[in-house]
Design an enzyme around this catalytic site. Structure first.
Site, mmCIF file in Angstrom:
data_model
loop_
_atom_site.group_PDB
_atom_site.id
_atom_site.type_symbol
_atom_site.label_atom_id
_atom_site.label_comp_id
_atom_site.label_asym_id
_atom_site.label_seq_id
_atom_site.Cartn_x
_atom_site.Cartn_y
_atom_site.Cartn_z
ATOM 1 N N HIS A 192 0.873 -1.221 0.157
ATOM 2 C CA HIS A 192 -0.010 0.000 -0.010
ATOM 3 C C HIS A 192 0.838 1.346 -0.024
ATOM 4 O O HIS A 192 2.164 1.248 0.387
ATOM 5 C CB HIS A 192 -1.039 -0.065 1.225
ATOM 6 C CG HIS A 192 -0.326 -0.043 2.684
ATOM 7 N ND1 HIS A 192 0.060 1.071 3.245
ATOM 8 C CD2 HIS A 192 0.154 -1.131 3.286
ATOM 9 C CE1 HIS A 192 0.723 1.010 4.344
ATOM 10 N NE2 HIS A 192 0.674 -0.549 4.505
ATOM 11 N N GLU A 337 -15.441 -22.680 7.210
ATOM 12 C CA GLU A 337 -16.335 -22.104 6.593
ATOM 13 C C GLU A 337 -16.195 -20.469 6.289
ATOM 14 O O GLU A 337 -16.639 -19.967 5.365
ATOM 15 C CB GLU A 337 -17.750 -22.242 7.525
ATOM 16 C CG GLU A 337 -17.531 -21.655 8.970
ATOM 17 C CD GLU A 337 -18.855 -21.891 9.762
ATOM 18 O OE1 GLU A 337 -19.913 -21.918 9.194
ATOM 19 O OE2 GLU A 337 -18.798 -22.417 10.807
#
Length: 398
Positions: A192, A337
């Site tokens: 960044h 998940e």
């Protein structure tokens, strides 16, 4: 917005001068100690519950003459969600991978109502994905065209020293910097802009971030001795935007980078984004922009968030393997998940698609998904498997 030439020059002087001074001071902290070879840790796995002590393998240091003799490869930058062409397993020894990042300050439509002046690497939010192998050298050319208004630089979380290269790459409009760093750690990492002070968060939340993947030279494994391959790689960069509104509740519009600094930062200090999106825009990864695969294909997802924590989840599936913190030295998680991506990092997720249809790829903070825009789609073609799921009955209760 009022914007005469004198005010524009005053603002540009502020944006350039203050960030250059603070960035130079920060860079000086680390430059003196920016020498020596970096080490790579490779754990030997004994079993699911036993991990041997890590053996530190120090990558050999090469002289400038030796580096000059290495093969050079120019990596073509492509816009996310796509990844540049690369080998899953390194061919030959280390290479010098040439990367050019051109900074673009540009109007950016986030949704039907909100727009901003985005600060971008190479014209996309997030910036292009860079893919190299452990032990390669990355030679970065950072170009800041003279038509831009602001000073910029680039901090690679995958690199070692000088604020990730941020202390070596400050460029004013019209300037170019070239910097080389060695890929010593396998994994996925954020890069960044970080010019200094309050300009660091301002540039990041205006879109100026991307990711690097450093693949192990021998390819991915699950950390238990099993090789992992993939057919496609997709890059999802999650972005929080802070777009101020006027007294009438309408999104404010600005014409030049930095013009909205005060308004954006006042809003951002509340830590509540107006938009939380994938790849820069609401709906960027839906419709014609949806990611695609076929039943039986294995997909490697790279997910980054340079500023805030997030929770990627694939509705209709779950990760076969996951490196939540981004390090390929970690044992891969299995069957997870939902993941947590720490702000300022990238995670890696592997899934083999077994059913056709449209999968929703979301931030499972569902407010951020449904209300702020953090939703994408994965469209999968193929034959349905009734063994995995079958509709038994639909209709009335009788």
């Amino acid at each position: 917005m009022e914007n005469n030439n004198d005010k524009t020059m005053d603002r540009r002087s502020f944006l350039r001068g203050t960030t250059l001074a603070s960035g130079a001071a920060l860079g000086a902290i680390t430059l003196a100690g920016n020498a020596g070879a970096a080490g790579t840790t490779a754990p030997t796995v004994l079993g699911d519950d036993q991990i041997a002590s890590a053996e530190v393998k120090v990558a050999p240091s090469l002289s400038e003459a030796e580096i000059a003799k290495l093969p050079r490869v120019k990596q073509e930058m492509v816009a996310p969600p796509f990844a540049p062409k690369h080998d899953l397993i390194a061919k030959g020894g280390p290479k010098v991978v040439e990367v050019t990042l051109t900074i673009e300050e540009m109007p950016w439509q986030i949704d039907d109502e909100a727009e901003t002046i985005a600060l971008t690497f190479h014209g996309s939010v997030p910036g292009p994905l860079i893919v190299v192998h452990e032990g390669d050298y990355v030679e970065v050319t950072l170009e800041n065209p003279e038509t831009n208004a602001m000073e910029h630089n680039v901090d690679f979380h995958a690199s070692t020293g000088a604020l990730g290269g941020g202390g070596l790459t400050h460029v004013l409009p019209g300037e170019t910097a070239v910097m080389r760093w060695k890929a010593t750690k396998p994994g996925a990492f954020v890069y960044h802009c970080a010019p200094g002070g309050s300009m660091i968060p301002y540039h990041v939340i205006k879109g100026m971030n991307g990711a690097v993947v450093v693949l192990p030279r021998d390819g991915l494994t699950d950390g238990r001795g099993k090789a992992i391959t993939y057919d496609k790689m997709y890059y999802i960069g999650e972005q929080d935007f802070y777009v101020p509104k006027d007294e009438n509740g309408e999104y404010m519009k600005f014409t030049e980078a930095g013009e909205d600094f005060s308004e954006v930062m006042e809003l951002a200090r509340g830590l509540i984004p107006t938009h939380e999106v994938f790849n820069g825009k609401v709906g960027a990864l839906t419709g014609d922009g949806a990611m695609k695969a076929k039943v039986g294909e294995k997909v490697l997802f790279i997910h980054s968030q340079a500023n805030r924590d997030c929770r990627p989840h694939l509705i209709g599936g779950h990760w076969n393997y996951s490196w939540e913190a981004g390090s390929f030295d970690d044992i891969a998680g299995r069957g997870h998940e939902t993941a947590i991506i720490r702000g300022g990092s990238a995670g890696v997720f592997h899934y083999e698609f077994l059913q056709p249809g449209v999968y929703a790829y979301v931030n499972h903070n569902l407010i951020e998904a449904t209300e702020l825009g953090a939703v994408g789609h994965m469209v999968v073609e193929g034959e349905w498997d009734d063994d995995l799921m079958k509709e038994i009955k639909k209709g009335g209760t009788s």
